[in-house]
Write a protein that holds these residues in place. Structure first.
Motif, PDB file in Angstrom:
ATOM      1  N   GLY A 167      -2.210  22.674  -5.775  1.00 20.49           N
ATOM      2  CA  GLY A 167      -0.894  22.194  -5.401  1.00 20.49           C
ATOM      3  C   GLY A 167      -0.850  20.686  -5.284  1.00 20.49           C
ATOM      4  N   PHE A 168       0.302  20.163  -4.864  1.00 17.72           N
ATOM      5  CA  PHE A 168       0.483  18.718  -4.737  1.00 17.72           C
ATOM      6  C   PHE A 168      -0.564  18.083  -3.818  1.00 17.72           C
ATOM      7  N   ASP A 215       3.719  28.639  -7.657  1.00 22.21           N
ATOM      8  CA  ASP A 215       3.953  29.165  -6.306  1.00 22.21           C
ATOM      9  C   ASP A 215       3.775  28.064  -5.266  1.00 22.21           C
ATOM     10  N   HIS A 216       2.874  27.125  -5.526  1.00 21.62           N
ATOM     11  CA  HIS A 216       2.624  26.026  -4.593  1.00 21.62           C
ATOM     12  C   HIS A 216       3.611  24.879  -4.780  1.00 21.62           C
ATOM     13  N   ILE A 217       3.746  24.399  -6.010  1.00 18.13           N
ATOM     14  CA  ILE A 217       4.531  23.176  -6.210  1.00 18.13           C
ATOM     15  C   ILE A 217       6.022  23.431  -6.344  1.00 18.13           C
ATOM     16  N   GLY A 218       6.389  24.678  -6.657  1.00 24.12           N
ATOM     17  CA  GLY A 218       7.799  24.967  -6.879  1.00 24.12           C
ATOM     18  C   GLY A 218       8.517  25.615  -5.724  1.00 24.12           C
ATOM     19  N   ASP A 272       5.061  25.927   0.759  1.00 22.73           N
ATOM     20  CA  ASP A 272       5.309  25.090   1.939  1.00 22.73           C
ATOM     21  C   ASP A 272       5.228  23.598   1.625  1.00 22.73           C
ATOM     22  N   ASP A 273       4.435  23.231   0.631  1.00 22.85           N
ATOM     23  CA  ASP A 273       4.253  21.822   0.293  1.00 22.85           C
ATOM     24  C   ASP A 273       5.088  21.383  -0.907  1.00 22.85           C
ATOM     25  N   GLU A 315       7.145  12.574   2.087  1.00 19.09           N
ATOM     26  CA  GLU A 315       6.209  11.480   2.365  1.00 19.09           C
ATOM     27  C   GLU A 315       6.514  10.218   1.573  1.00 19.09           C
ATOM     28  N   ALA A 316       7.448  10.315   0.636  1.00 14.41           N
ATOM     29  CA  ALA A 316       7.824   9.116  -0.129  1.00 14.41           C
ATOM     30  C   ALA A 316       8.365   8.013   0.776  1.00 14.41           C
ATOM     31  N   ALA A 317       8.882   8.388   1.928  1.00  9.22           N
ATOM     32  CA  ALA A 317       9.381   7.381   2.873  1.00  9.22           C
ATOM     33  C   ALA A 317       8.275   6.456   3.363  1.00  9.22           C
TER      34      ALA A 317
END
Length: 329
Positions: free
Chosen positions: A116-117, A238-241, A244-245, A252-254
Motif C-alpha cells: 500500500g501507500f 484493496d489498500h490504495i483504493g 484505511d490508508d 499528509e500532504a498538508a
C-alpha cells in the motif's frame, strides 16, 4: 540447388518457428526486447540494488555536474518504462533514477509483504538512502506513485527537495466510473483477454494517437502476465483504493513544505482532475498545471508538455521563485 526465393522462404519459416518456440517458453520476451530498446534510446542503464527487504531493478543515468537528481515513481499496474517518453523529452538536463517499485515490473514481490501507500513510501525512503544517502532529490510520482511520493515528501523532507504529483492518487476526487468501480470492490484495470486489454488502454489514454500498438505476440504475453497478477492487483487496490490508508497521501500532504508541482490532464478518466485542487488546497507551495487533450497517461500522451512544465518548475524552484497556490498554466 535451392533457388534464392526458396532459401528466403526457408529462413523465414525457421525464424517464425523459432519465435513461436520462444513465445511459448517466455510469453513476455517481445515486451522485454522492446523495453530494452526504449531504455537504450533514452540513454538509461539498468541496475539492481537490495533495499527495504527487496531486490529493486531500476534505470538510471548521470546528469551534468550540479544538476538535480530526479526520481520517478510509476503507478498502479505500471513500471519504470512508463516514464521513458518523459525521460526522452527531458533530454540530458538531469540525473535520473527510475525504479520498478517493489512488487511491480522487474523488482521483487514477496508473498508476505503489503504494497500500500504507507509501506511503499517507507521502502522508497530506504531505496533513496541506499543509493543516494544525504542527497535530496526531486521526486516525481504518477498515479499510485504520486500518492507514494506525497507521503515520502511529507514524512522524510530531508530526502526530498521538491515533489511533483502527476495525475496522483490519494484524495477523494469527484466520482467517476473508475473510482466508483474501485469503491465497489472491483478492479476496473483487470485484464484477462484481448477485449479487456483494449478497455484498459482506452481507460488510461484519451488521445488516440498516443495509444500504444500492441502486436499479437506482445499482447498475448501481457494478457498472460496480467492474469497471473490478478490477485496481487486486487490486494494492492484493496489498500490504495478503499483501505484505511487510501486517503493518507492527501491527508499528509498538508505537511509538505517543499516546492510542489501538481499536473493533471483535463480528460483523465481514472483520477478525476478535481484531485488537482484537493491537493493544491493542502500544499502551501504548489504550482498547478492542467493540460488539455490527454487522459491519465500524461507521461506518454503529452511528454513534451509535461517535460516543459517539469523543467520550468524545477528551475523556478531552485531560484526560489515558486508560483503560489492557484497559479495555472
Amino acid at each position: 540447388m535451392l533457388s534464392i526465393g526458396l532459401v528466403a522462404v526457408a529462413v523465414l519459416l525457421v525464424a517464425a518457428l523459432g519465435a513461436a518456440w520462444v513465445q511459448r517458453r517466455d510469453p513476455l520476451w517481445l515486451v522485454r526486447l522492446e523495453f530494452a530498446r526504449q531504455r537504450r534510446a533514452a540513454g538509461l542503464r539498468r541496475s539492481t540494488v537490495e533495499a527495504a527487504g527487496h531486490r529493486w531493478v531500476y534505470a538510471h543515468r548521470d546528469g551534468p555536474a550540479g544538476a538535480p537528481l530526479v526520481v520517478m515513481l510509476h503507478g498502479f499496474t505500471g513500471s519504470k518504462e512508463n516514464w521513458y517518453p518523459l525521460v526522452r523529452a527531458l533530454g540530458d538536463r538531469y540525473a535520473l533514477l527510475v525504479p520498478d517499485l517493489p512488487g511491480w515490473g522487474e523488482s521483487e514481490r514477496r508473498a508476505d509483504a503489503t504494497y500500500g501507500f504507507v509501506e511503499q513510501a517507507a521502502r522508497v525512503a530506504e531505496f533513496l538512502h541506499a543509493l543516494v544517502p544525504g542527497r535530496p532529490v526531486v521526486l516525481l510520482g504518477h498515479s499510485m506513485g504520486g500518492g507514494i511520493a506525497a507521503l515520502v515528501a511529507a514524512r522524510t523532507p530531508a530526502q526530498v527537495e521538491a515533489v511533483g504529483l502527476l495525475n496522483a492518487a490519494g484524495v477523494r476526487f469527484q466520482d467517476n466510473a473508475f473510482g466508483l468501480g474501485v469503491l465497489a470492490g472491483g478492479n476496473p484495470f483487470a485484464v484477462d483477454d484481448a477485449a479487456s486489454l483494449r478497455r484498459y488502454v482506452d481507460a488510461v489514454f484519451f488521445d488516440a494517437r498516443a495509444k500504444p500498438w500492441i502486436p499479437w505476440p506482445a499482447a498475448a504475453g501481457l494478457i498472460a502476465q496480467r492474469r497471473r497478477d490478478a490477485a496481487f492487483e486486487q490486494a494492492v487496490l484493496d489498500h490504495i483504493g478503499r483501505g484505511d490508508d487510501s486517503l493518507r497521501p492527501g491527508e499528509e500532504a498538508a505537511r509538505i513544505r517543499q516546492p510542489a508541482l501538481l499536473l493533471w490532464c483535463r480528460q483523465d478518466a481514472v483520477i478525476d482532475p478535481s484531485a488537482l485542487d484537493l491537493y493544491a488546497a493542502r500544499i502551501p507551495h504548489a504550482r498547478k498545471v492542467l493540460l488539455d487533450g490527454c487522459g491519465h497517461m500524461s507521461l506518454a500522451e503529452r511528454p513534451h508538455a509535461v517535460a516543459g512544465a517539469v523543467v520550468d518548475w524545477i528551475e523556478a524552484s531552485r531560484r526560489g521563485r515558486d508560483l503560489p497556490v492557484g497559479a495555472r498554466e
